[in-house]
Scaffold this motif. Sequence first.
Motif, PDB file in Angstrom:
ATOM      1  N   LEU A   1      64.940  -7.268  -1.006  1.00 57.82           N
ATOM      2  CA  LEU A   1      63.530  -7.552  -1.263  1.00 57.82           C
ATOM      3  C   LEU A   1      62.988  -6.813  -2.470  1.00 57.82           C
ATOM      4  CD1 LEU A   1      62.225  -7.625   2.431  1.00 57.82           C
ATOM      5  CD2 LEU A   1      62.468  -9.573   0.868  1.00 57.82           C
ATOM      6  N   VAL A   2      63.651  -5.751  -2.898  1.00 62.53           N
ATOM      7  CA  VAL A   2      63.266  -5.122  -4.157  1.00 62.53           C
ATOM      8  C   VAL A   2      63.574  -6.058  -5.320  1.00 62.53           C
ATOM      9  CG1 VAL A   2      63.710  -3.204  -5.741  1.00 62.53           C
ATOM     10  CG2 VAL A   2      63.549  -2.775  -3.280  1.00 62.53           C
ATOM     11  N   TYR A   3      64.736  -6.718  -5.283  1.00 63.13           N
ATOM     12  CA  TYR A   3      65.136  -7.627  -6.353  1.00 63.13           C
ATOM     13  C   TYR A   3      64.487  -8.997  -6.207  1.00 63.13           C
ATOM     14  CZ  TYR A   3      68.761  -4.236  -7.551  1.00 63.13           C
ATOM     15  OH  TYR A   3      69.435  -3.097  -7.937  1.00 63.13           O
ATOM     16  N   HIS A   4      64.231  -9.415  -4.975  1.00 65.30           N
ATOM     17  CA  HIS A   4      63.667 -10.742  -4.707  1.00 65.30           C
ATOM     18  C   HIS A   4      62.536 -10.618  -3.684  1.00 65.30           C
ATOM     19  CE1 HIS A   4      66.900 -12.909  -6.823  1.00 65.30           C
ATOM     20  NE2 HIS A   4      67.709 -12.002  -6.292  1.00 65.30           N
ATOM     21  N   PRO A   5      61.354 -10.192  -4.113  1.00 68.70           N
ATOM     22  CA  PRO A   5      60.250 -10.065  -3.147  1.00 68.70           C
ATOM     23  C   PRO A   5      59.892 -11.419  -2.544  1.00 68.70           C
ATOM     24  CG  PRO A   5      59.462  -9.844  -5.402  1.00 68.70           C
ATOM     25  CD  PRO A   5      60.951  -9.841  -5.486  1.00 68.70           C
ATOM     26  N   VAL A   6      59.752 -11.455  -1.242  1.00 74.92           N
ATOM     27  CA  VAL A   6      59.446 -12.689  -0.508  1.00 74.92           C
ATOM     28  C   VAL A   6      58.103 -12.510   0.186  1.00 74.92           C
ATOM     29  CG1 VAL A   6      60.150 -14.192   1.382  1.00 74.92           C
ATOM     30  CG2 VAL A   6      61.879 -13.259  -0.171  1.00 74.92           C
TER      31      VAL A   6
ATOM     32  N   ALA B   1      60.180   0.070  -0.344  1.00 75.39           N
ATOM     33  CA  ALA B   1      58.799  -0.417  -0.395  1.00 75.39           C
ATOM     34  C   ALA B   1      58.051   0.210  -1.572  1.00 75.39           C
ATOM     35  CB  ALA B   1      58.088  -0.101   0.925  1.00 75.39           C
ATOM     36  N   ALA B   2      58.281   1.497  -1.812  1.00 80.28           N
ATOM     37  CA  ALA B   2      57.639   2.167  -2.943  1.00 80.28           C
ATOM     38  C   ALA B   2      58.099   1.560  -4.273  1.00 80.28           C
ATOM     39  CB  ALA B   2      57.944   3.662  -2.901  1.00 80.28           C
ATOM     40  N   LYS B   3      59.376   1.211  -4.355  1.00 77.53           N
ATOM     41  CA  LYS B   3      59.887   0.604  -5.584  1.00 77.53           C
ATOM     42  C   LYS B   3      59.282  -0.784  -5.788  1.00 77.53           C
ATOM     43  CE  LYS B   3      62.435   0.964  -9.231  1.00 77.53           C
ATOM     44  NZ  LYS B   3      62.221   2.056 -10.214  1.00 77.53           N
TER      45      LYS B   3
ATOM     46  N   TYR C   1      56.014  -4.517  -8.812  1.00 80.60           N
ATOM     47  CA  TYR C   1      55.216  -5.739  -8.710  1.00 80.60           C
ATOM     48  C   TYR C   1      53.743  -5.497  -8.403  1.00 80.60           C
ATOM     49  CZ  TYR C   1      60.042  -7.256  -8.113  1.00 80.60           C
ATOM     50  OH  TYR C   1      61.400  -7.441  -8.273  1.00 80.60           O
ATOM     51  N   GLY C   2      53.377  -4.260  -8.143  1.00 78.58           N
ATOM     52  CA  GLY C   2      51.979  -3.955  -7.883  1.00 78.58           C
ATOM     53  C   GLY C   2      51.544  -4.202  -6.457  1.00 78.58           C
ATOM     54  N   HIS C   3      52.443  -4.611  -5.583  1.00 73.17           N
ATOM     55  CA  HIS C   3      52.095  -4.817  -4.183  1.00 73.17           C
ATOM     56  C   HIS C   3      53.378  -4.748  -3.341  1.00 73.17           C
ATOM     57  CE1 HIS C   3      53.593  -8.831  -5.194  1.00 73.17           C
ATOM     58  NE2 HIS C   3      53.777  -9.017  -3.892  1.00 73.17           N
ATOM     59  N   VAL C   4      53.199  -4.616  -2.039  1.00 79.42           N
ATOM     60  CA  VAL C   4      54.314  -4.636  -1.093  1.00 79.42           C
ATOM     61  C   VAL C   4      54.214  -5.936  -0.301  1.00 79.42           C
ATOM     62  CG1 VAL C   4      55.416  -3.494   0.869  1.00 79.42           C
ATOM     63  CG2 VAL C   4      54.355  -2.124  -0.935  1.00 79.42           C
TER      64      VAL C   4
END
Length: 518
Positions: free
Chosen positions: A368-373, A299-301, A306-309
Amino acid sequence: MYCLTCWGKRRAATPEESDDCRVFRHGCPAEKKSEGLHSRVSDMKGATEVTRRRVQNGSQSASDKMAEPAQWGRAWEVDWFSLLSVVALLCSAPFIVFFFVMACDQFQCSLTRPLLELYSGETTLLAIWARVPFATCSAAKIYAAWVAFQAVLYTCLPDVLHKVLPGYVGGVQEGARTPAGLINKYQINGLQCWLITHALWLANARYFLWFPPTVIFDNWIPLMWCANALGYAVATFAFVKAHLFPTNPQDCKFTGNVLYDYMMGIEFNPRVGRWFDLKLFFNGRPGIVAWTLINLSYAAKQQELYGHVSNSMLLVNLLQGIYVLDFFWNETWYLKTIDICHDHFGWYLGWGDCVWLPYLYTLQGLYLVYHPVQLSAAQAAAVLLLGLAGYYVFRAANHQKDVFRRSDGARAIWGRPPSFVECSYRSQDGGAHRSKLLTSGFWGLARHFNYTGDLMGSLAYCAACGSTHLLPYFYVVYMSVLLVHRCVRDEHRCAGKYGAGWKRYTDAVPYRLVPGVF
């Protein structure tokens, strides 16, 4: 969890000798007097006796009642199929982990792209290997400090939470009876260790800044090599220890096949000193405590990149965090599960808990780090509802078993006196014992209904990642195969343990996972 069945272990379990035999154990009156009753059972003295029904397939004959108890012990022997399975797992499991991690690191989490590029000649195995980050001194220091810190907490920090938290059972607790007839004691402090570890992690992220909160993700592949080194080292140590200085020789299982013994384990409860139990430590400390820290690092990464979680990342952290906290809240109950009560400690537990669990159980967060959904509100609500419903079924089903065991069947389930099948078995020390297999509540619907809830939760973790890639769905596919195999494995063991009593039980509850289907 783990064969790979223990690597789904912590999840599907019961409060007695087997996670699938809904057991309340009885000894003879002399045995009870010498051992003493569990405090919760002793509290039931003087309570009004509640009428209980015995479920039978027809009337039980006198010969069944007087049948010789079946012998209890590890059920699987080394036939050719077992040996080939062991060899296949020893050879393939490390490469499966490597494949998934490399798919994310080099191929944007695509499972088909590396295979297609290898087939077409666009890349080669040597080219993939050349781009792999190897172990570094920094990663080795991080991993050594992590394992050492957890070992210190495990051995040197007596539990105090059980004195202040209502309903929590910790401190020194007894495990289940081993096949040799022994009852080990354990220092239960996992919840305390988890809280201390995460408090320090959060304090560092906000105030101390000793290391960045993305440190796990940033060193993910170098840490994988360190985890492999520890997994193989502890498996080898356990193998040598079993031959040279076993903790309890009566609970050792030698098959005569080196590969099988190395993987499946020889010692039942190998210990160093009085309290450092290798099985409990590796099953319940470095890997599972790290599970939630790994997700926090993901989540931190995501925040850094991307500036958001994303709400999908929050859902994965929440649902898997609930599961991990549930494990530690019920760590005493875990002492009565298949992992502790039946599995010997070998490579599949040692390596599996060091590598397989932290690297493949956290694939959703890595993806989700590589592909945030970003899920819609309706999608997020559906995923949350599915995950919570699965957790409810899993926890409520196991709670019914625990209540049945602790009350000796005196408390109602779903408003009715519980029904059960009574069986007998014999431990290797010659002692005869009786068990009651619950057939009420969820356990009247299917013999492994806690697994059904487990699979619902597993699907929720994966569904949070959307439907673009297959990689995050590996977990639910793996858990489905694992739990079905575990059903068969445990029922084979229970049939050998309980003999004719097990047949009466399966007649009373004919389905394994899904009522009317399977």
